[in-house]
Design an enzyme around this catalytic site. Structure first.
Site, PDB file in Angstrom:
ATOM      1  N   CYS A   1      22.352   7.385  10.780  1.00 17.47           N
ATOM      2  CA  CYS A   1      21.072   6.821   9.899  1.00 17.47           C
ATOM      3  C   CYS A   1      21.543   5.619   9.087  1.00 17.47           C
ATOM      4  CB  CYS A   1      20.368   7.846   9.055  1.00 17.47           C
ATOM      5  SG  CYS A   1      18.979   7.115   7.943  1.00 17.47           S
TER       6      CYS A   1
ATOM      7  N   CYS B   1      20.033   5.507   5.527  1.00 17.04           N
ATOM      8  CA  CYS B   1      20.432   6.662   4.634  1.00 17.04           C
ATOM      9  C   CYS B   1      21.971   6.108   4.020  1.00 17.04           C
ATOM     10  CB  CYS B   1      20.537   7.763   5.159  1.00 17.04           C
ATOM     11  SG  CYS B   1      19.400   8.296   6.165  1.00 17.04           S
ATOM     12  N   ASP B   2      22.877   5.713   4.932  1.00 17.87           N
ATOM     13  CA  ASP B   2      24.237   5.602   4.614  1.00 17.87           C
ATOM     14  C   ASP B   2      24.984   4.171   4.575  1.00 17.87           C
ATOM     15  OD1 ASP B   2      24.341   8.292   4.513  1.00 17.87           O
ATOM     16  OD2 ASP B   2      24.702   8.483   6.565  1.00 17.87           O
TER      17      ASP B   2
END
Ligand code: NAP
Length: 313
Positions: free
Chosen positions: A135, A138-139
């Site tokens: 992701c 997200c990261d």
């Protein structure tokens, strides 16, 4: 054992837990069935930084715990049990579980989620969350100024590679063929981005590192040659983002709920499926953005629509 509910929710990820909260707050007798543990994909996410209102450095499990507590406070029940078969065409709807229980429900919300496909190479599982991610939203931030490899050749891989260039020093797309599956317009945009590089006809054979990702081994599928790509000494680590598609957890609903060719459930924007009284929420739905924030929104809508459906009975 036979039990009667207003709403049975299948799946206790963010979509199911949000649906549980909204249904229970509306005083509907609600149960959430979950075959493993609550939380879905975020239960294994180290940090959830992009959920509005997240506490700094809040982990996925801590967010799940708060969601679980909140929906239980309002009276939603949670049961660890797997659905084995069902009949959604009758009223009330009937759901059988692995433990032998039979649930009767006026309305059902399917929130079974989807999981990113894995490469399946050695080191991938061990280094997930330690350099391997599924992701970018997200990261990406964790890879600021580092080198990143993006596996896949579809729209997601190419678009996410471009997104990652806002953070990473360099992003290399690793694709197993010499042609991308992604739309031409997306590829053309990527080709203009000087930070994006390409390793075509290549697959990741191994991901290695002691507690943190230190390098990958890539195989050229045409020549069989294996190339070791270690992280630069200065960096000590790098990123591998895997975007090779998702597997929605919908096999149970084959032939009953309408799905697209990838197996995602098709709903309208009020989360209604093709069967009256059956709603779908979260990553299991055909949709553009699969995030905690969109899953919880789906869950809220599904629960409110379930309430309206029950009132109409
Ligand atoms: P996808 O289109 O199924 O592409 C998956 C990619 O991963 C393909 O290039 C495939 O290679 C590769 N792949 C699959 N298994 C692999 C493996 N084991 N090892 C290495 N590579 C592997 O998935 P997606 O990119 O996530 O897109 C899903 C859907 O969402 C698509 O319909 C897409 O159009 C849509 N989408 C649209 C947009 C947009 O319109 N902006 C953005 C994102 C996604 P092959 O090509 O060789 O099969």
């Amino acid at each position: 054992m036979e039990q009667f509910y207003d709403v049975v929710i299948i799946g206790a990820g963010p979509a199911g837990l949000s649906a549980g909260l909204y249904a229970a707050r509306a005083k509907l007798k609600t149960v959430i069935l979950e075959k493993e543990k609550a939380g879905g994909q975020i239960a294994t996410t180290d940090e959830v930084a992009n959920y509005p209102g997240s506490i700094e450095h809040a982990t996925g499990p801590s967010l799940v715990e708060r969601m679980v507590n909140q929906c239980e406070e309002f009276g939603a029940e949670r049961v660890k049990d797997a659905v084995t078969r069902f009949d959604f065409e009758v009223n009330p709807k009937v759901i059988h579980t692995e433990s032998g229980a039979i649930y009767y429900a006026k309305s059902v919300i399917v929130a079974t989620g989807a999981t990113p496909k894995k490469i399946g190479c050695s080191g991938e599982a061990e280094l997930t969350g330690k350099g391997v991610s599924y992701c970018a939203t997200c990261d990406a931030d964790f890879f600021t100024d580092l080198e990143v490899f993006c596996v896949g050749g579809g729209d997601t891989a190419v678009e996410e590679a471009m997104y990652l260039t806002k953070f990473a020093r360099k992003v290399t797309l690793v694709h197993r063929r010499d042609e991308f599956r992604a739309a031409k317009s997306i590829i053309e945009k990527a080709k203009k981005n000087e930070k994006v590089d390409y390793l075509m006809n290549s697959v990741v054979e191994e991901i290695y590192g002691e507690g943190i990702l230190e390098g990958i081994k890539v195989k050229n599928v045409k020549t069989g040659e294996i190339t070791d790509i270690p992280a630069s000494e200065d960096d000590g680590t790098m990123g591998v983002f895997v975007f090779i598609g998702y597997d929605p957890a919908t096999s149970l609903f084959n032939g009953c709920l309408t799905m697209d060719t990838s197996g995602y459930l098709i709903t309208d924007d009020t989360m209604r499926t093709n069967i009256p009284g059956v709603f779908a929420a979260g990553d299991v739905r055909q949709k553009q953005l699969r995030q905690v924030v969109t899953a919880t929104a789906d869950g809220a809508i599904a629960a409110v629509m379930a309430e309206k459906y029950i009132e109409s009975l």
